[in-house]
Write a protein that holds these residues in place. Sequence first.
Motif, PDB file in Angstrom:
ATOM      1  N   ILE A   1      48.943  68.839  17.449  1.00  0.00           N
ATOM      2  CA  ILE A   1      48.619  69.013  16.037  1.00  0.00           C
ATOM      3  C   ILE A   1      49.613  69.948  15.365  1.00  0.00           C
ATOM      4  CG2 ILE A   1      46.912  70.059  14.478  1.00  0.00           C
ATOM      5  CD1 ILE A   1      44.750  68.848  16.392  1.00  0.00           C
TER       6      ILE A   1
ATOM      7  N   TYR B   1      44.562  71.752   9.138  1.00  0.00           N
ATOM      8  CA  TYR B   1      45.625  72.654   9.579  1.00  0.00           C
ATOM      9  C   TYR B   1      46.875  72.461   8.714  1.00  0.00           C
ATOM     10  CZ  TYR B   1      48.970  75.025  12.601  1.00  0.00           C
ATOM     11  OH  TYR B   1      49.945  75.865  13.085  1.00  0.00           O
TER      12      TYR B   1
ATOM     13  N   ILE C   1      47.710  62.018  15.927  1.00  0.00           N
ATOM     14  CA  ILE C   1      46.606  61.995  16.890  1.00  0.00           C
ATOM     15  C   ILE C   1      45.966  60.614  16.782  1.00  0.00           C
ATOM     16  CG2 ILE C   1      44.330  62.919  17.466  1.00  0.00           C
ATOM     17  CD1 ILE C   1      46.377  64.966  18.083  1.00  0.00           C
TER      18      ILE C   1
ATOM     19  N   GLN D   1      43.574  68.201  12.132  1.00  0.00           N
ATOM     20  CA  GLN D   1      45.006  68.197  11.844  1.00  0.00           C
ATOM     21  C   GLN D   1      45.264  68.267  10.340  1.00  0.00           C
ATOM     22  OE1 GLN D   1      47.270  64.682  13.066  1.00  0.00           O
ATOM     23  NE2 GLN D   1      48.830  66.079  13.846  1.00  0.00           N
TER      24      GLN D   1
ATOM     25  N   LEU E   1      39.762  64.875  15.483  1.00  0.00           N
ATOM     26  CA  LEU E   1      40.965  65.692  15.652  1.00  0.00           C
ATOM     27  C   LEU E   1      41.941  65.476  14.504  1.00  0.00           C
ATOM     28  CD1 LEU E   1      41.601  65.424  19.497  1.00  0.00           C
ATOM     29  CD2 LEU E   1      40.889  67.466  18.222  1.00  0.00           C
ATOM     30  N   ARG E   2      41.984  64.278  13.942  1.00  0.00           N
ATOM     31  CA  ARG E   2      42.826  64.053  12.762  1.00  0.00           C
ATOM     32  C   ARG E   2      42.323  64.869  11.577  1.00  0.00           C
ATOM     33  NH1 ARG E   2      43.280  58.704  14.761  1.00  0.00           N
ATOM     34  NH2 ARG E   2      41.593  57.964  13.425  1.00  0.00           N
TER      35      ARG E   2
ATOM     36  N   VAL F   1      39.842  72.969  17.453  1.00  0.00           N
ATOM     37  CA  VAL F   1      40.023  71.909  18.459  1.00  0.00           C
ATOM     38  C   VAL F   1      38.989  72.062  19.570  1.00  0.00           C
ATOM     39  CG1 VAL F   1      41.586  71.021  20.237  1.00  0.00           C
ATOM     40  CG2 VAL F   1      42.460  71.511  17.948  1.00  0.00           C
TER      41      VAL F   1
END
Length: 107
Positions: A48, A95, A54, A92, A88-89, A15
Amino acid sequence: MSTRTRGYSQLREAVTACLNRHDLLGVLDLGAPADEYDPEAEDFACIIAKGEPITADVVAAVWHKWFGEPSEHPGPPTIGMAALAVDLRDVQQAYARWCACRLLRQG
């Protein structure tokens, strides 16, 4: 999710790298430290880790929390915020795959 796990640490690093790449404030090239966006990174990492979506609006809300006027509502997301939300997606999704693999190994 505990903030002390290896997975969460890797999430925070991803991130932070994403925030630094986008540098929405344009301060890193001016000499701001690499941890300039740490508070925002923590907010995004928590979102997340909880599996919450997001979106550009989420990015705008987090940005407003740290840089906006408290008495005002967040404005509409900028193009930069929308691009950050896309990246950021991706973080995510990576992750979520890591978590799924970890669960499979445990089970």
